[in-house]
Design an enzyme around this catalytic site. Structure first.
Site, PDB file in Angstrom:
ATOM      1  N   LYS A   1      48.138  24.556  26.116  1.00 25.86           N
ATOM      2  CA  LYS A   1      48.575  24.270  24.701  1.00 25.86           C
ATOM      3  C   LYS A   1      47.619  23.575  23.767  1.00 25.86           C
ATOM      4  O   LYS A   1      46.910  23.000  24.165  1.00 25.86           O
ATOM      5  CB  LYS A   1      50.019  23.823  24.631  1.00 25.86           C
ATOM      6  CG  LYS A   1      50.068  22.295  25.140  1.00 25.86           C
ATOM      7  CD  LYS A   1      51.500  21.739  25.034  1.00 25.86           C
ATOM      8  CE  LYS A   1      51.354  20.203  25.498  1.00 25.86           C
ATOM      9  NZ  LYS A   1      52.776  19.556  25.568  1.00 25.86           N
TER      10      LYS A   1
ATOM     11  N   ARG B   1      64.622  15.307  24.429  1.00 19.87           N
ATOM     12  CA  ARG B   1      64.278  15.843  23.289  1.00 19.87           C
ATOM     13  C   ARG B   1      64.760  17.042  23.564  1.00 19.87           C
ATOM     14  O   ARG B   1      65.536  17.822  22.484  1.00 19.87           O
ATOM     15  CB  ARG B   1      62.770  15.725  23.423  1.00 19.87           C
ATOM     16  CG  ARG B   1      62.014  16.415  22.194  1.00 19.87           C
ATOM     17  CD  ARG B   1      60.249  16.015  22.285  1.00 19.87           C
ATOM     18  NE  ARG B   1      59.911  16.917  23.815  1.00 19.87           N
ATOM     19  CZ  ARG B   1      58.614  16.561  24.117  1.00 19.87           C
ATOM     20  NH1 ARG B   1      57.732  15.841  23.367  1.00 19.87           N
ATOM     21  NH2 ARG B   1      58.078  17.090  25.249  1.00 19.87           N
TER      22      ARG B   1
ATOM     23  N   TYR C   1      32.646   4.430   0.631  1.00 20.55           N
ATOM     24  CA  TYR C   1      33.831   4.527  -0.428  1.00 20.55           C
ATOM     25  C   TYR C   1      34.519   3.078  -0.008  1.00 20.55           C
ATOM     26  O   TYR C   1      34.883   2.695   0.921  1.00 20.55           O
ATOM     27  CB  TYR C   1      34.855   5.621  -0.041  1.00 20.55           C
ATOM     28  CG  TYR C   1      34.325   7.079  -0.413  1.00 20.55           C
ATOM     29  CD1 TYR C   1      34.134   7.177  -1.552  1.00 20.55           C
ATOM     30  CD2 TYR C   1      34.064   7.923   0.454  1.00 20.55           C
ATOM     31  CE1 TYR C   1      33.384   8.482  -2.147  1.00 20.55           C
ATOM     32  CE2 TYR C   1      33.651   9.216   0.290  1.00 20.55           C
ATOM     33  CZ  TYR C   1      33.230   9.617  -1.035  1.00 20.55           C
ATOM     34  OH  TYR C   1      32.882  10.715  -1.598  1.00 20.55           O
TER      35      TYR C   1
ATOM     36  N   MET D   1      34.183  12.645   4.531  1.00 17.99           N
ATOM     37  CA  MET D   1      34.820  13.917   4.948  1.00 17.99           C
ATOM     38  C   MET D   1      33.677  14.563   5.837  1.00 17.99           C
ATOM     39  O   MET D   1      34.056  15.243   6.882  1.00 17.99           O
ATOM     40  CB  MET D   1      34.789  14.849   3.615  1.00 17.99           C
ATOM     41  CG  MET D   1      35.360  16.349   4.064  1.00 17.99           C
ATOM     42  SD  MET D   1      35.656  17.064   2.751  1.00 17.99           S
ATOM     43  CE  MET D   1      37.303  16.326   1.836  1.00 17.99           C
TER      44      MET D   1
END
Length: 359
Positions: free
Chosen positions: A34, A130, A255, A303
């Site tokens: 998955k 769950r 930053y 980024m």
């Protein structure tokens, strides 16, 4: 330069499969792929293990159908099951096994005319709370499950651990006892052990085990690494230095100016950032591997880039390979520094990171 890429070793995956099989030689293995095989590439992992896996497990119908469309013929289990009649029809038509975890799902398929009965695993809630049928619900619904024309006669049972990574937690033995009690209600194939169950709870080994994170060479426990279990990290997240800069004492970088050099040094700029899926929250000091040694991240991850302190006498050059995690630097170590789990690191890589494979 092959900046921001992830190299996946198929031989490491096969080695890890062998280690897990040795832990439970009498159990079949449903390989959990998955979330794009935990970031490693769902189709490529399935193809790389197709000749040795007993089957595959995914979370959602869409993932299972994608595997069938690419020619994967092995048994596939959709762990979340179906949520409407169209999904149920698709699962039946493509010979994909399903989990039923609620009375609502049973009620949905009872009136349908499916292409053929569904290969069905009944999910039991033994303590995770769950998804799954509670013990009293299971006992009440069992006659309907057995009599439903859209469910194959060979019902199977499945449950999921909540705390199996903690060998001292009392809930796991409780869950095992609950599962064993409910098994007595139905003579069926069963599956209970996830990665932690396979590695830490031999009493949880059943007809089918379904390892996920351990297959990729990562420990299910936070305080150790896959190597402690004989596993090999399958992924190497790597990039390159794109700049080497002289950096004076007292000056900041990045930053927010969150780090200042305590002495004159050299900084390396690495083409890797949160746009690639590397965590922005990585603090100063988070380790990176470069030219046979660990160097610390300094300043905020941005980024597209992050910076590392190379040291004033370093000889590193633009183009040098940098490992963010892999055999040289376990992902578990990064997860600890970032206060997360390695599962999150590998599954959050973005499409900008190119996956490539070695045999």
């Amino acid at each position: 330069m092959n900046i921001a890429n992830a190299l996946v070793s198929l031989s490491a995956l096969r080695h890890n499969f062998s280690v897990l099989k040795q832990r439970a030689p009498n159990s079949k293995i449903l390989v959990v792929i998955k979330a794009n095989a935990y970031g490693h590439g769902m189709l490529e992992v399935a193809q790389g293990l197709a000749d040795i896996a007993d089957g595959f497990a995914v979370a959602r119908t869409k993932e299972a159908l994608a595997l069938r469309q690419e020619g994967i013929v092995a048994p596939i289990l959709a762990l979340e099951g179906f949520f409407d009649s169209q999904e149920a029809q698709s699962l039946a038509e493509h010979n994909i096994a399903t989990v039923i975890h609620s009375e609502q799902q049973l009620a949905l398929i009872e009136p349908l005319k499916l292409a053929k009965p569904l290969d069905t695993w009944i999910k039991l809630d033994t303590g995770m709370h769950r998804l799954g049928l509670l013990p009293e619900q299971f006992k009440a619904l069992l006659p309907r499950l057995k009599s439903c024309n859209n469910i194959q006669a060979n019902l199977k049972l499945i449950s999921h651990f909540a705390c199996a990574d903690d060998v001292d937690h009392p809930l796991t033995p409780q869950q095992i006892r609950c599962f064993e009690t409910l098994k007595a209600e139905l003579n069926a194939e069963c599956s209970l052990a996830n990665s932690a169950g396979v590695l830490l709870w031999p009493q949880a080994h059943s007809d089918w085990n379904r390892p996920g994170i351990s297959l990729y060479g990562i420990s299910p426990q936070n305080h150790n690494s896959g190597a402690d279990f004989g596993l090999i990290p399958a992924m190497t997240l790597q990039s390159n230095l794109i700049a080497v800069r002289e950096h004076p004492q007292g000056e900041s970088v990045g930053y927010g100016a969150t780090w200042h050099a305590e002495q004159n040094t050299k900084l390396g700029v690495v083409a890797m950032g949160y746009g690639d899926g590397y965590p922005r929250s990585a603090p100063n000091g988070t380790p990176v591997w470069l030219n046979g040694r660990i160097v610390p991240i300094v300043g905020r991850v941005s980024m597209d880039m992050l910076c590392v302190d190379l040291g004033i006498d370093s000889q590193d050059q633009v183009g040098d390979r940098v490992v963010l995690w892999g055999p040289e630097l376990p992902a578990e170590r990064i997860a600890e520094a970032v206060d997360t789990i390695a599962y999150e690191l590998v599954t959050k890589l973005t499409s900008r990171v190119r996956l490539s494979y070695t045999q």
